[in-house]
Enzyme design. Structure first.
Site: not given
Ligand SMILES: *Cc1c(COP(=O)(O)O)cnc(C)c1O
Length: 377
Positions: A47, A99, A171, A196
């Protein structure tokens, strides 16, 4: 180094055991200690860090020109962890065309937690200035925006944010570091839905942040990545590193095709409006030209005669897949308002197109036959 070279060079493996050219996937959740208690390989528990994640985070930082990258299990996890780095009572300024998931996080998750926010037209610097308050700590840019492809002036907005003592985030999902590098233009942090273009094949859900420099904000968000644990899995990191190797070539080819599609649609009688920053008539063309190397592979189009005509076009395409998302090798088309749901601000006759790697002529021929059905309604 140029991005093509960085994408390969930053991605080279040093697999001491086998000399493998393609990196191994390190699935181990835990790492061995020496007899004296040290961790000779630098990893303790997956982690906190893992070899595949380290390699991905370094590659993303290099591509964006940043100090360090942080990889997450989704774009939303990246945004959420960044916002957790703010404090209750802080204020965020965000574009009115961001978004939809980003303002949804601000409203549903962070508003009860104590953050406030203001949405502004990010093509209008006065509107942004008027939205910045004394407690504004973050200005969130997204350009080109979603789904109207509005262009925000990154440098000018970063300057406004810094004058007010706020951080500026961008972004950069739609542009990728190949087309636009927000850290070079003054931003403090870049966010990606690596789902993406960076993944590029519609088969990895993931996200990332890249910070320009070390400091309190970076250290806090880095700590929350480990504490919150929404990290990218080793296999996902491996897939993303594989995607990065072809990122430059894919994004440039997809952008070149998108420009041809935008020009075709712009001339078509069944089309009411085309939103693509590479068209000279687009209001953001000059700023896009200044801050991007190409104009990207996303475009939106409004079909004359309303929602039904738009649905008819989407219903008759054969090469485009009717699906949401973007950035993969296959072209997608979607009726955006119905994906965003009842709170949408998107026009009902708007179709959003993600251009893939098919030949432009084939895509244009497909749109042409589909547009015939819009007119015959
Ligand atoms: C998809 C997307 C996101 C959200 O990322 P996920 O990987 O779906 O969580 C954020 N911003 C933009 C611009 C996106 O396209």
């Amino acid at each position: 180094m140029h991005p093509e070279t960085l994408a390969i060079y930053q991605n080279r493996v040093t697999d001491a055991n086998a000399g493998a050219v393609a990196p191994p996937i390190s699935l181990s959740t835990t790492f061995e200690r020496d007899a004296d208690g040290a961790f000779p390989h630098g990893h303790v528990y997956a982690r906190t860090s893992n070899p595949n994640r380290d390699a991905l985070e370094a590659a993303l930082a290099a591509l964006e020109g940043g100090f360090a990258g942080l990889a997450f299990s989704s774009g939303q996890a990246a945004t959420m962890t960044l916002l957790l780095g703010l404090r209750p009572g802080d204020h965020v300024v965000i574009g009115d065309d961001a978004y939809h998931g980003t303002p949804a996080l601000l409203e549903e998750l962070f508003h009860p937690w104590g953050l406030t926010y203001t949405r502004a037209d990010f093509t209008n610097l006065d509107a942004i200035r008027a939205s910045i308050h004394e407690n504004t700590r973050l200005v969130w840019i997204e350009t080109p925006s979603n789904p109207l492809l509005k262009i925000a002036d990154i440098q000018a907005i970063a300057d406004l944010a810094h004058e007010a003592g706020a951080w500026c985030a961008c972004d950069n999902t739609w542009a990728t570091p190949i087309l636009q590098r927000p850290l070079d233009l003054g931003c403090d942090v870049v966010m990606h839905s690596t789902t993406k273009y960076i993944g590029g094949h519609s088969d990895v859900l993931s996200g990332a942040l890249v910070f320009k420099e070390d400091g309190e904000f970076y250290q806090r968000v880095r700590r929350y990545q480990t504490l919150g644990g929404a990290v990218a899995a080793p296999f996902d990191c491996w897939m993303l590193l594989r995607g990065i190797k072809t990122l430059t070539t894919r994004v440039r080819a997809q952008s070149a095709t998108a420009l041809q599609l935008a020009e075709f649609l712009d001339r078509h009688p069944a089309v009411e409006a085309v939103y693509y920053p590479g068209l000279e008539t687009h209001p953001g063309y000059e700023i896009a030209q200044k801050q991007m190397t190409m104009f990207g592979a996303m475009l939106s189009v409004q079909i004359k005669d309303g929602a039904e005509a738009a649905m008819a076009v989407a219903g008759h395409v054969q090469l485009f897949t009717r699906a949401t998302s973007l950035g993969g090798v296959e072209s997608l088309i979607e009726h955006r308002a119905s994906v965003e749901g009842p709170t949408t601000r998107t026009p009902q006759n708007l179709l959003r197109i993600s251009v893939g790697l098919e030949h432009a002529d084939d895509l244009i021929a497909d749109l042409e036959q589909a547009l015939f059905h819009a007119k015959s309604l």
